[in-house]
Scaffold this motif. Structure first.
Motif, PDB file in Angstrom:
ATOM      1  N   GLU A   1      -6.287   2.088  -9.873  1.00  0.00           N
ATOM      2  CA  GLU A   1      -6.912   2.026  -8.537  1.00  0.00           C
ATOM      3  C   GLU A   1      -6.880   0.628  -7.900  1.00  0.00           C
ATOM      4  O   GLU A   1      -5.826   0.134  -7.586  1.00  0.00           O
ATOM      5  CB  GLU A   1      -8.334   2.588  -8.616  1.00  0.00           C
ATOM      6  CG  GLU A   1      -8.360   4.086  -8.895  1.00  0.00           C
ATOM      7  CD  GLU A   1      -9.496   4.807  -8.232  1.00  0.00           C
ATOM      8  OE1 GLU A   1     -10.533   4.197  -7.937  1.00  0.00           O
ATOM      9  OE2 GLU A   1      -9.330   6.027  -7.992  1.00  0.00           O
ATOM     10  N   TRP A   2      -8.057   0.002  -7.742  1.00  0.00           N
ATOM     11  CA  TRP A   2      -8.124  -1.280  -7.024  1.00  0.00           C
ATOM     12  C   TRP A   2      -7.249  -2.352  -7.679  1.00  0.00           C
ATOM     13  O   TRP A   2      -6.628  -3.156  -6.993  1.00  0.00           O
ATOM     14  CB  TRP A   2      -9.568  -1.791  -6.981  1.00  0.00           C
ATOM     15  CG  TRP A   2     -10.428  -1.008  -6.042  1.00  0.00           C
ATOM     16  CD1 TRP A   2     -11.318  -0.034  -6.377  1.00  0.00           C
ATOM     17  CD2 TRP A   2     -10.466  -1.110  -4.615  1.00  0.00           C
ATOM     18  NE1 TRP A   2     -11.908   0.476  -5.250  1.00  0.00           N
ATOM     19  CE2 TRP A   2     -11.416  -0.168  -4.146  1.00  0.00           C
ATOM     20  CE3 TRP A   2      -9.804  -1.900  -3.684  1.00  0.00           C
ATOM     21  CZ2 TRP A   2     -11.705  -0.006  -2.801  1.00  0.00           C
ATOM     22  CZ3 TRP A   2     -10.098  -1.747  -2.338  1.00  0.00           C
ATOM     23  CH2 TRP A   2     -11.028  -0.803  -1.907  1.00  0.00           C
TER      24      TRP A   2
ATOM     25  N   LEU B   1      -3.652  -1.781  -6.873  1.00  0.00           N
ATOM     26  CA  LEU B   1      -3.422  -2.121  -5.463  1.00  0.00           C
ATOM     27  C   LEU B   1      -3.340  -3.637  -5.284  1.00  0.00           C
ATOM     28  O   LEU B   1      -2.496  -4.150  -4.540  1.00  0.00           O
ATOM     29  CB  LEU B   1      -4.553  -1.532  -4.600  1.00  0.00           C
ATOM     30  CG  LEU B   1      -4.364  -1.669  -3.085  1.00  0.00           C
ATOM     31  CD1 LEU B   1      -3.175  -0.861  -2.599  1.00  0.00           C
ATOM     32  CD2 LEU B   1      -5.618  -1.219  -2.329  1.00  0.00           C
TER      33      LEU B   1
ATOM     34  N   TYR C   1       2.178   1.617  -3.390  1.00  0.00           N
ATOM     35  CA  TYR C   1       1.103   2.088  -4.281  1.00  0.00           C
ATOM     36  C   TYR C   1       0.916   3.600  -4.138  1.00  0.00           C
ATOM     37  O   TYR C   1       0.849   4.332  -5.134  1.00  0.00           O
ATOM     38  CB  TYR C   1      -0.205   1.341  -3.946  1.00  0.00           C
ATOM     39  CG  TYR C   1      -1.415   1.913  -4.622  1.00  0.00           C
ATOM     40  CD1 TYR C   1      -1.629   1.704  -5.978  1.00  0.00           C
ATOM     41  CD2 TYR C   1      -2.338   2.681  -3.903  1.00  0.00           C
ATOM     42  CE1 TYR C   1      -2.738   2.249  -6.608  1.00  0.00           C
ATOM     43  CE2 TYR C   1      -3.449   3.222  -4.526  1.00  0.00           C
ATOM     44  CZ  TYR C   1      -3.642   3.008  -5.875  1.00  0.00           C
ATOM     45  OH  TYR C   1      -4.738   3.554  -6.499  1.00  0.00           O
TER      46      TYR C   1
ATOM     47  N   THR D   1       0.839  -1.201   0.000  1.00  0.00           N
ATOM     48  CA  THR D   1       0.000   0.000   0.000  1.00  0.00           C
ATOM     49  C   THR D   1       0.877   1.256   0.000  1.00  0.00           C
ATOM     50  O   THR D   1       0.595   2.214  -0.739  1.00  0.00           O
ATOM     51  CB  THR D   1      -0.940  -0.009   1.230  1.00  0.00           C
ATOM     52  OG1 THR D   1      -1.665  -1.232   1.226  1.00  0.00           O
ATOM     53  CG2 THR D   1      -1.916   1.148   1.192  1.00  0.00           C
TER      54      THR D   1
ATOM     55  N   GLN E   1      -2.216   3.589 -12.065  1.00  0.00           N
ATOM     56  CA  GLN E   1      -3.431   4.398 -12.195  1.00  0.00           C
ATOM     57  C   GLN E   1      -4.727   3.593 -12.227  1.00  0.00           C
ATOM     58  O   GLN E   1      -5.802   4.154 -12.415  1.00  0.00           O
ATOM     59  CB  GLN E   1      -3.331   5.257 -13.468  1.00  0.00           C
ATOM     60  CG  GLN E   1      -2.237   6.301 -13.345  1.00  0.00           C
ATOM     61  CD  GLN E   1      -1.999   7.056 -14.621  1.00  0.00           C
ATOM     62  OE1 GLN E   1      -2.245   6.534 -15.703  1.00  0.00           O
ATOM     63  NE2 GLN E   1      -1.489   8.274 -14.509  1.00  0.00           N
TER      64      GLN E   1
ATOM     65  N   LEU F   1      -9.647   5.114  -2.060  1.00  0.00           N
ATOM     66  CA  LEU F   1      -9.982   4.840  -3.470  1.00  0.00           C
ATOM     67  C   LEU F   1     -11.457   5.167  -3.715  1.00  0.00           C
ATOM     68  O   LEU F   1     -12.326   4.730  -2.942  1.00  0.00           O
ATOM     69  CB  LEU F   1      -9.695   3.368  -3.811  1.00  0.00           C
ATOM     70  CG  LEU F   1      -8.228   2.945  -3.752  1.00  0.00           C
ATOM     71  CD1 LEU F   1      -8.084   1.489  -4.128  1.00  0.00           C
ATOM     72  CD2 LEU F   1      -7.376   3.798  -4.681  1.00  0.00           C
ATOM     73  N   SER F   2     -11.707   5.925  -4.768  1.00  0.00           N
ATOM     74  CA  SER F   2     -13.067   6.440  -4.979  1.00  0.00           C
ATOM     75  C   SER F   2     -14.016   5.388  -5.561  1.00  0.00           C
ATOM     76  O   SER F   2     -15.193   5.345  -5.198  1.00  0.00           O
ATOM     77  CB  SER F   2     -13.004   7.655  -5.900  1.00  0.00           C
ATOM     78  OG  SER F   2     -12.274   7.325  -7.061  1.00  0.00           O
TER      79      SER F   2
ATOM     80  N   GLY G   1      -7.514  -0.438   0.631  1.00  0.00           N
ATOM     81  CA  GLY G   1      -8.132   0.405  -0.400  1.00  0.00           C
ATOM     82  C   GLY G   1      -8.959   1.521   0.214  1.00  0.00           C
ATOM     83  O   GLY G   1      -8.912   2.663  -0.229  1.00  0.00           O
ATOM     84  N   LYS G   2      -9.708   1.166   1.264  1.00  0.00           N
ATOM     85  CA  LYS G   2     -10.553   2.172   1.933  1.00  0.00           C
ATOM     86  C   LYS G   2      -9.664   3.220   2.607  1.00  0.00           C
ATOM     87  O   LYS G   2      -9.960   4.415   2.559  1.00  0.00           O
ATOM     88  CB  LYS G   2     -11.458   1.488   2.978  1.00  0.00           C
ATOM     89  CG  LYS G   2     -12.536   0.615   2.368  1.00  0.00           C
ATOM     90  CD  LYS G   2     -13.631   1.449   1.712  1.00  0.00           C
ATOM     91  CE  LYS G   2     -14.671   0.565   1.034  1.00  0.00           C
ATOM     92  NZ  LYS G   2     -15.531   1.323   0.124  1.00  0.00           N
TER      93      LYS G   2
ATOM     94  N   LEU H   1       1.544   6.679  -7.447  1.00  0.00           N
ATOM     95  CA  LEU H   1       0.204   6.885  -8.012  1.00  0.00           C
ATOM     96  C   LEU H   1       0.261   7.353  -9.470  1.00  0.00           C
ATOM     97  O   LEU H   1      -0.668   7.104 -10.238  1.00  0.00           O
ATOM     98  CB  LEU H   1      -0.563   7.907  -7.166  1.00  0.00           C
ATOM     99  CG  LEU H   1      -1.086   7.388  -5.820  1.00  0.00           C
ATOM    100  CD1 LEU H   1      -1.685   8.510  -4.987  1.00  0.00           C
ATOM    101  CD2 LEU H   1      -2.125   6.291  -6.014  1.00  0.00           C
TER     102      LEU H   1
ATOM    103  N   CYS I   1      -6.724   4.061   1.729  1.00  0.00           N
ATOM    104  CA  CYS I   1      -6.082   4.876   0.680  1.00  0.00           C
ATOM    105  C   CYS I   1      -7.054   5.914   0.111  1.00  0.00           C
ATOM    106  O   CYS I   1      -6.641   6.821  -0.597  1.00  0.00           O
ATOM    107  CB  CYS I   1      -5.627   4.001  -0.492  1.00  0.00           C
ATOM    108  SG  CYS I   1      -4.232   2.998  -0.128  1.00  0.00           S
TER     109      CYS I   1
END
Lengths: 253, 242
Positions: free
Chosen positions: B47-48, B51, B37, B34, B45, B130-131, B125-126, B41, B128
């Motif tokens: 995202e999930w 990761l 990651y 993480t 690119q 991530l949208s 992920g949460k 960035l 970080c």
């Protein structure tokens, strides 16, 4: 001590310890040599090796140390041999003899690796002369973390009858060390764990490589050799050895 | 009968600390992957998916094979010590079931670590921020197929541990297997080789790309291998002097 080393040799005969170590070394070499050698990489082969090999060494040599230490120490745990041996010789001397014998096997594997790397470079026709001084430092900077890891594994394998414990401790440490090499933003992490010293002592970096231009603008840069942290590692190894020997001395066999 | 054997296996492993490694080990890539990651960035690119790659790449190739190797060696070691095989094999139990109970015990540990890897992935992920929504279905598929591939590896390792009465040697073979798995995966034969099935199932190197072999045939290959090595293990137990 010579007598004890001879005993170690006799105990490990036909147990394939050295062959196992050589097979792991062979895996490392296959892994290290795999790839396309042309253009920039062939021209700068010697530097490319000094840049790439520490990462590969950080994967393979800790595993080699775990397996060799466990194989040598497990002989005694099986069948309660330590009870017998410790009535005939001092515990500390036994610890030393096993450590020396294991380090001997690891050193031979290191020598095979270094020799093969140089021969491979010559056969492939790497550009320029072999930078002898840099390669000697690389050998020293590879052997030092490997010996540190071996002393750690040897101590755990001697202390715990359940060999799963040294294996798990070694693998988790190795994993952290490998990851620390991808995190230049956390230099303290690699300096805090012995497995990270393959990265701490690395002294060649690659710059200018991008996905688009690839090696067009790439170049290797040689950093200052980090002798301070080499000294720190040597001290750490000696401290681990002294603590390990003392703990084994106090252990009920 | 099988349930009784599983209960016996559980009793043998009680208070043994080996399960701790399966809990601690995935934390290392979750934490450091993480951080890596977040530090890259600009390059990572997706995202999930990016990761997931960071969390699982080295885990699948090097570390889970070794952990599975150690666990299988440990399970077999319990019988090799103090001539326990002699006691176990005089019980009125088919040898195939003995092998299966050991394989199921190892499988449960692999499933547990896959669930833990998945949970750590979502938590990371949460954290970080991530949208996008987490790829739940894909995550379930990665973890389920990773478990299936891991069980194949465990089946092979148990056979090796029957054959070689050493703790360290089968682990060395598992390590070599993991590397060979990486090589065959790179060559496009990841769905054939037992040691690359886990990495192939977890799609650790290219989670966004479709698998060359679809889910059905992949599961069939895994189940086929598990059946094959279970039969081989049972035969080894019957024929070899343990």
């Amino acid at each position: 001590m010579i007598g004890l080393l001879k005993c170690e040799y006799r105990k490990t005969r036909r147990r394939y310890v050295f062959i196992t170590a050589l097979v792991i070394t062979a895996c490392e070499l296959v892994f290290a040599f795999y790839g396309k050698y042309e253009g920039f990489i062939l021209e700068n082969g010697w530097m490319s090796f000094l840049y790439q090999l520490p990462l590969i060494n950080s994967i393979f040599f800790p595993v080699l140390s775990i397996v060799v230490a466990s194989r040598l120490c497990d002989i005694e745990h099986k069948g309660q041999q330590l009870k017998l041996l410790c009535t005939m010789t001092e515990k500390g001397r036994l610890y030393d003899a096993k450590l020396l014998y294991g380090l001997g096997i690891v050193s031979l594997c290191l020598a095979v690796t270094f020799g093969a790397e140089i021969i491979f470079g010559k056969v492939m026709g790497f550009g320029g002369e072999l930078p002898v001084k840099l390669y000697l430092i690389y050998m020293l900077f590879t052997a030092a973390p490997t010996f540190a890891v071996y002393v750690f594994q040897h101590t755990l394998s001697m202390l715990f009858k359940n060999q799963a414990i040294p294996f798990f401790a070694g693998i988790i440490g190795e994993f952290a060390g490998l990851f620390s090499m991808f995190l230049p933003q956390l230099p303290a992490l690699r300096k805090a764990i012995i497995w990270g010293y393959y990265g701490v002592l690395q002294f060649v970096g690659l710059y200018g490589w991008t996905k688009e231009t690839r090696y067009e603008n790439a170049y290797f840069e040689i950093y200052d050799r980090d002798w301070t942290f080499f000294a720190v590692l040597v001290v750490l190894t000696v401290v681990m050895y002294l603590i390990g020997r003392k703990l084994f001395d106090m252990k009920e066999v | 009968m099988l349930l009784k054997l599983l209960k016996a296996e559980r009793m043998k492993l009680r208070r043994s600390p080996v399960w701790i490694a399966f809990i601690i080990m995935p934390v290392v890539p979750a934490l450091l992957g993480t951080i890596n990651y977040l530090g890259n960035l600009g390059v990572l690119q997706s995202e999930w998916y990016s990761l997931w790659t960071q969390h699982t790449l080295f885990t699948c190739y090097f570390f889970l094979p070794i952990l599975i190797g150690v666990y299988c060696s440990y399970i077999m070691r319990l019988e090799q010590n103090n001539h326990n095989w002699n006691r176990l094999l005089v019980m009125p139990v088919p040898r195939g079931l003995v092998y299966m109970s050991k394989l199921i015990t190892a499988s449960l540990m692999i499933a547990l670590s896959e669930i833990w890897i998945g949970a750590l992935f979502i938590i990371s992920g949460k954290l970080c921020g991530l949208s996008a929504a987490p790829p739940w279905l894909e995550l379930i598929k990665w973890c389920a197929f990773g478990t299936l591939g891991g069980i194949v590896m465990a089946a092979v390792q148990l056979c090796i541990s029957i054959f070689i009465k050493s703790f360290a040697l089968p682990v060395g073979i598992a390590f070599g297997g993991g590397i060979s798995g990486l090589a065959l995966l790179a060559k496009g034969y990841g769905y054939i080789w037992p040691y690359s099935l886990m990495a192939y199932g977890m799609e650790s190197n290219a989670p966004q790309e479709a698998m060359t072999v679809s889910s059905g045939p992949f599961a069939v290959i895994c189940i086929g291998y598990i059946a094959l090595f279970t039969i081989a293990g049972s035969i080894l137990m019957s024929r070899k002097e343990l």
